[in-house]
Write a protein that holds these residues in place. Structure first.
Motif, PDB file in Angstrom:
ATOM      1  N   ILE A 222       0.930  -1.274   0.033  1.00 58.33           N
ATOM      2  CA  ILE A 222       0.075   0.185  -0.072  1.00 58.33           C
ATOM      3  C   ILE A 222       0.949   1.245  -0.112  1.00 58.33           C
ATOM      4  O   ILE A 222       0.578   2.107  -0.766  1.00 58.33           O
ATOM      5  CB  ILE A 222      -0.991  -0.040   1.261  1.00 58.33           C
ATOM      6  N   ALA A 223       1.831   1.040   0.698  1.00 58.06           N
ATOM      7  CA  ALA A 223       2.743   2.294   0.862  1.00 58.06           C
ATOM      8  C   ALA A 223       3.412   2.884  -0.258  1.00 58.06           C
ATOM      9  O   ALA A 223       3.764   4.012  -0.665  1.00 58.06           O
ATOM     10  CB  ALA A 223       3.613   2.253   2.021  1.00 58.06           C
ATOM     11  N   LYS A 224       4.129   1.508  -0.887  1.00 59.32           N
ATOM     12  CA  LYS A 224       4.868   1.856  -2.043  1.00 59.32           C
ATOM     13  C   LYS A 224       4.251   2.292  -3.226  1.00 59.32           C
ATOM     14  O   LYS A 224       4.442   3.197  -4.194  1.00 59.32           O
ATOM     15  CB  LYS A 224       5.775   0.499  -2.630  1.00 59.32           C
ATOM     16  N   ALA A 225       2.684   1.737  -3.440  1.00 60.86           N
ATOM     17  CA  ALA A 225       2.080   2.237  -4.397  1.00 60.86           C
ATOM     18  C   ALA A 225       1.568   3.711  -4.158  1.00 60.86           C
ATOM     19  O   ALA A 225       1.306   4.465  -5.213  1.00 60.86           O
ATOM     20  CB  ALA A 225       0.827   1.397  -4.351  1.00 60.86           C
ATOM     21  N   ALA A 226       1.309   4.075  -2.835  1.00 59.37           N
ATOM     22  CA  ALA A 226       0.851   5.472  -2.578  1.00 59.37           C
ATOM     23  C   ALA A 226       1.644   6.429  -3.043  1.00 59.37           C
ATOM     24  O   ALA A 226       1.579   7.536  -3.424  1.00 59.37           O
ATOM     25  CB  ALA A 226       0.541   5.668  -1.171  1.00 59.37           C
ATOM     26  N   ILE A 227       3.207   6.193  -2.530  1.00 60.53           N
ATOM     27  CA  ILE A 227       4.211   7.166  -2.850  1.00 60.53           C
ATOM     28  C   ILE A 227       4.454   7.062  -4.361  1.00 60.53           C
ATOM     29  O   ILE A 227       4.553   8.264  -5.162  1.00 60.53           O
ATOM     30  CB  ILE A 227       5.512   6.644  -2.283  1.00 60.53           C
ATOM     31  N   ALA A 228       4.406   6.005  -5.211  1.00 54.86           N
ATOM     32  CA  ALA A 228       4.297   5.877  -6.734  1.00 54.86           C
ATOM     33  C   ALA A 228       3.218   6.881  -7.386  1.00 54.86           C
ATOM     34  O   ALA A 228       3.403   7.643  -8.172  1.00 54.86           O
ATOM     35  CB  ALA A 228       4.436   4.538  -7.426  1.00 54.86           C
ATOM     36  N   ALA A 229       2.052   6.908  -6.564  1.00 51.67           N
ATOM     37  CA  ALA A 229       0.999   7.603  -6.964  1.00 51.67           C
ATOM     38  C   ALA A 229       1.068   9.060  -6.711  1.00 51.67           C
ATOM     39  O   ALA A 229       0.200   9.856  -7.232  1.00 51.67           O
ATOM     40  CB  ALA A 229      -0.267   7.067  -6.452  1.00 51.67           C
TER      41      ALA A 229
END
Length: 273
Positions: A222-229
């Motif tokens: 969840i965290a990695k995808a959020a930073i990427a977004a």
């Protein structure tokens, strides 16, 4: 970064291109727990250049079961929270559940958090706004990112333009949540910083046992995808031993796993710049 966030971080040394972190135990269980957690997270954030806000709830009002732990007492808990902020020179945040709690909590905390289930509660938003503190509104599990403009407008109309919005997933059936990452850029269109709550978005609410479940093994995803977004901030509830935590243990990140995750997130952030 918005000026009202910069003013909160003025006593910290950090990389201005980094995301900011909101982290701490779900609920204030003891002074010792807060100090142990803050000490470790502060050191990690200093090492990685991450601006940090300490979070812990002085009281848990939204509980599945009437027998669930709610807190150690409002004033005592808030005093412990204030001590963390003073000891480590960091901003603090806690959630409020009713309009008459706003002034009390604002005496001790730098940011007032509005729980997701209450994001439409006009008198609560207005009361939080009138304290002059930064107001962090969690997006309801039943609301889209574009619809959160109304929460922002309520706070603005009450005379406060210091707003953060936090996504924590959307209801998916009765006992699960799913994250729609479109909500990050959609909520940024409202002109405010947007945070991804990487732990509550993994809750499995409404369990027949009366205890909320979770999927903490997916916090990193969840965290990695959020930073990427493009999220401006990351929200992670963390505890030295989630298995014995008195609230939300099923979806908190074990404290000794935090540094490795944040290191990965910093690398992703830098890769996008």
């Amino acid at each position: 970064m918005k000026s009202y966030l910069k003013s909160l971080f003025e006593q910290q040394s950090y990389d201005e291109d980094n995301f900011f972190l909101i982290a701490g135990p779900c609920v204030i269980e003891s002074e010792e727990l807060l100090m142990e957690t803050a000490d470790k997270v502060v050191a990690i954030c200093k090492k990685l250049g991450i601006p940090y806000i300490f979070k812990s709830s002085y009281r848990k009002a939204n509980r599945t079961s009437a027998s669930s732990f709610t807190g150690i007492g409002d004033e005592q808990a808030l005093q412990y929270l204030q001590k963390v902020g003073a000891t480590y020179s960091i901003p603090t945040t806690t959630d409020i559940h009713a309009h008459d709690e706003a002034v009390m909590a604002a005496t001790y905390a730098d940011i007032l958090q509005i729980p997701a289930f209450l994001c439409r509660q006009t008198d609560l938003l207005e009361a939080a706004a009138r304290t002059g503190k930064v107001v962090n509104v969690k997006k309801g599990q039943f609301i889209s990112g574009p619809a959160m403009k109304f929460a922002v407008e309520k706070i603005y109309k009450a005379g406060n333009e210091k707003v953060i919005l936090t996504d924590r997933g959307n209801s998916f059936g009765y006992t699960d949540l799913v994250v729609d990452y479109r909500n990050i850029p959609w909520m940024q269109e409202h002109g405010v910083p947007v945070v991804m709550d990487c732990t509550h978005s993994l809750q499995q609410p409404n369990q027949s046992s009366g205890v909320t479940g979770g999927n903490p093994q997916l916090i990193g995803t969840i965290a990695k995808a959020a930073i990427a977004a493009g999220a401006d901030g990351i929200f992670i509830e963390t505890h030295p031993n989630p298995a014995v935590a008195k609230s939300d243990g099923a979806n908190m990140l074990r404290l000794d796993l935090l540094e490795d995750l944040l290191t990965q997130l910093v690398k992703i952030r830098k890769a996008l710049q």
